[in-house]
Design a protein around this motif. Structure first.
Motif: not given
Length: 122
Positions: A47-71
């Motif tokens: 996501i442009s302007g954001m950074r991926l900080v935690v992710e759980r990949p899954h083919s049917k589900y899956g979650s992710a949290i992005f934050t501003k890079p300076d957080l």
């Protein structure tokens, strides 16, 4: 602090662009996504302007949290028990938790909700 949480129903490059614009115009600092539908062998979400900080990949589900890079992220955590996805990030101001429980069986209404006892077991 501005946060957005959304069930994205499959994260595509087009949706990534829309989310980047939404985060930019809203001043979003934390973006929580559910149902990214990303397998581990697919490219990581961006996501442009954001950074991926935690992710759980899954083919049917899956979650992710992005934050501003300076957080300033103090810690992150992932719990996946009985297909309940719980992701947590600790920042200076607070702790942010994103929880997702997929629907298991549409014909069985007992599977459509998560109970307080289930949360306590996690």
């Amino acid at each position: 602090m501005t946060m957005i949480s959304i069930n994205i129903e499959g994260l595509t490059p087009e949706k990534e662009n829309i989310l980047a614009e939404l985060c930019k115009t809203s001043g979003c600092e934390v973006l929580c996504l559910q149902e990214t539908h990303r397998e581990t062998n697919h490219r990581r979400p961006k996501i442009s302007g954001m950074r991926l900080v935690v992710e759980r990949p899954h083919s049917k589900y899956g979650s992710a949290i992005f934050t501003k890079p300076d957080l300033d992220i103090i810690s992150t955590g992932i719990t996946d028990k009985n297909n309940i996805e719980i992701m947590t990030i600790d920042i200076k101001q607070c702790t942010i938790t994103s929880m997702y429980k997929p629907l298991m069986d549409h014909s069985n209404s007992k599977n459509l909700r998560i109970t307080g006892k289930e949360i306590q077991k996690l």
